[in-house]
Design a protein around this motif. Structure first.
Motif, PDB file in Angstrom:
ATOM      1  N   UNK A  45      78.590  51.091  32.414  1.00  0.00           N
ATOM      2  CA  UNK A  45      77.435  50.770  33.248  1.00  0.00           C
ATOM      3  C   UNK A  45      77.419  49.309  33.689  1.00  0.00           C
ATOM      4  N   UNK A  46      78.335  48.495  33.209  1.00  0.00           N
ATOM      5  CA  UNK A  46      78.318  47.087  33.552  1.00  0.00           C
ATOM      6  C   UNK A  46      78.562  46.905  35.033  1.00  0.00           C
ATOM      7  N   UNK A  47      77.792  46.005  35.629  1.00  0.00           N
ATOM      8  CA  UNK A  47      77.873  45.811  37.068  1.00  0.00           C
ATOM      9  C   UNK A  47      78.114  44.344  37.354  1.00  0.00           C
ATOM     10  N   UNK A  48      79.388  43.940  37.383  1.00  0.00           N
ATOM     11  CA  UNK A  48      79.725  42.548  37.654  1.00  0.00           C
ATOM     12  C   UNK A  48      79.759  42.247  39.146  1.00  0.00           C
ATOM     13  N   UNK A  49      79.635  43.273  40.002  1.00  0.00           N
ATOM     14  CA  UNK A  49      79.763  43.083  41.441  1.00  0.00           C
ATOM     15  C   UNK A  49      78.436  42.828  42.144  1.00  0.00           C
ATOM     16  N   UNK A  50      77.320  42.904  41.432  1.00  0.00           N
ATOM     17  CA  UNK A  50      76.015  42.668  42.051  1.00  0.00           C
ATOM     18  C   UNK A  50      75.918  41.205  42.473  1.00  0.00           C
ATOM     19  N   UNK A  51      75.202  40.922  43.580  1.00  0.00           N
ATOM     20  CA  UNK A  51      75.061  39.528  44.018  1.00  0.00           C
ATOM     21  C   UNK A  51      74.434  38.661  42.923  1.00  0.00           C
ATOM     22  N   UNK A  52      74.988  37.484  42.736  1.00  0.00           N
ATOM     23  CA  UNK A  52      74.532  36.566  41.696  1.00  0.00           C
ATOM     24  C   UNK A  52      73.302  35.799  42.165  1.00  0.00           C
ATOM     25  N   UNK A  53      72.268  35.802  41.334  1.00  0.00           N
ATOM     26  CA  UNK A  53      71.041  35.053  41.598  1.00  0.00           C
ATOM     27  C   UNK A  53      71.151  33.663  40.980  1.00  0.00           C
ATOM     28  N   UNK A  54      71.716  33.588  39.766  1.00  0.00           N
ATOM     29  CA  UNK A  54      71.851  32.315  39.054  1.00  0.00           C
ATOM     30  C   UNK A  54      72.950  32.479  38.016  1.00  0.00           C
ATOM     31  N   UNK A  55      73.659  31.396  37.734  1.00  0.00           N
ATOM     32  CA  UNK A  55      74.656  31.426  36.671  1.00  0.00           C
ATOM     33  C   UNK A  55      74.794  30.055  36.060  1.00  0.00           C
ATOM     34  N   UNK A  56      75.268  30.034  34.826  1.00  0.00           N
ATOM     35  CA  UNK A  56      75.467  28.778  34.131  1.00  0.00           C
ATOM     36  C   UNK A  56      75.454  28.980  32.622  1.00  0.00           C
ATOM     37  N   UNK A  57      75.686  27.889  31.903  1.00  0.00           N
ATOM     38  CA  UNK A  57      75.725  27.948  30.451  1.00  0.00           C
ATOM     39  C   UNK A  57      74.335  27.868  29.848  1.00  0.00           C
ATOM     40  N   UNK A  58      74.093  28.693  28.839  1.00  0.00           N
ATOM     41  CA  UNK A  58      72.916  28.633  27.982  1.00  0.00           C
ATOM     42  C   UNK A  58      73.401  28.802  26.550  1.00  0.00           C
ATOM     43  N   UNK A  59      72.591  28.401  25.609  1.00  0.00           N
ATOM     44  CA  UNK A  59      72.880  28.661  24.198  1.00  0.00           C
ATOM     45  C   UNK A  59      72.000  29.829  23.789  1.00  0.00           C
ATOM     46  N   UNK A  60      72.635  30.874  23.219  1.00  0.00           N
ATOM     47  CA  UNK A  60      71.935  32.111  22.870  1.00  0.00           C
ATOM     48  C   UNK A  60      72.021  32.346  21.371  1.00  0.00           C
ATOM     49  N   UNK A  61      70.910  32.802  20.797  1.00  0.00           N
ATOM     50  CA  UNK A  61      70.918  33.160  19.385  1.00  0.00           C
ATOM     51  C   UNK A  61      71.531  34.552  19.218  1.00  0.00           C
ATOM     52  N   UNK A  62      72.400  34.701  18.228  1.00  0.00           N
ATOM     53  CA  UNK A  62      73.021  35.989  17.946  1.00  0.00           C
ATOM     54  C   UNK A  62      72.012  36.996  17.430  1.00  0.00           C
ATOM     55  N   UNK A  63      72.344  38.275  17.561  1.00  0.00           N
ATOM     56  CA  UNK A  63      71.439  39.341  17.152  1.00  0.00           C
ATOM     57  C   UNK A  63      71.463  39.573  15.645  1.00  0.00           C
TER      58      UNK A  63
END
Length: 161
Positions: A45-63
């Protein structure tokens, strides 16, 4: 202000004390071996082809292991996808149709520029590098929620204006 989905409507309202309270069942994502990938979304179901609204680095907490990792995020109207680095394979994703709310977070007061993305199943904690970056991400996500573009094109709930 808090942006949230109520039924099929996206509304904004003032923040209340109860906004910090989410039931454990609404946040449970303990699917073995899946890490932070949404348990109801598989790789097909991953959709890497959708138009990008924003991108960049963030720091995310693991689950599962609550450590903090730098990830490359790509936001489209359908998904918030994250990777180790730009151009590397997808580590996980958040379906925008599952996002109910995004807001500044005070859960970890020692971490500046933190915000949370609240979905039907989990709260994702993320940290930006500046106030401007945090505002940019939360505004972009909120805009998708408010504009109703977080549904897939074949969804019959999309109507013409």
């Amino acid at each position: 202000m808090v942006t949230e989905v109520q039924g099929h409507n996206v509304v904004q309202r003032p923040i209340s004390e109860s906004d910090g309270q989410i039931s454990k069942s609404a946040c449970d994502m303990s699917t073995p071996g899946r890490g932070s990938v949404s348990s109801d979304t598989d790789a097909s179901e991953r959709n890497d082809d959708a138009p990008t609204v924003r991108e960049g680095y963030l720091i995310k907490q693991g689950n599962l292991v609550k450590n903090w990792r730098r990830r490359w995020f790509t936001l489209s109207r359908s998904f918030l996808i994250y990777r180790d680095e730009e151009g590397t394979p997808t580590k996980g994703q958040i379906r925008m149709e599952d996002v109910k709310l995004t807001r500044k977070s005070d859960k970890y007061p020692e971490k500046r520029f933190m915000f949370e993305v609240i979905t039907t199943k989990r709260i994702f904690y993320m940290q930006a590098s500046s106030q401007e970056e945090m505002d940019g991400w939360t505004e972009a996500i909120s805009h998708i929620l408010i504009s109703g573009t977080n549904t897939t094109p074949d969804n019959s709930s999309l109507g013409s204006s």
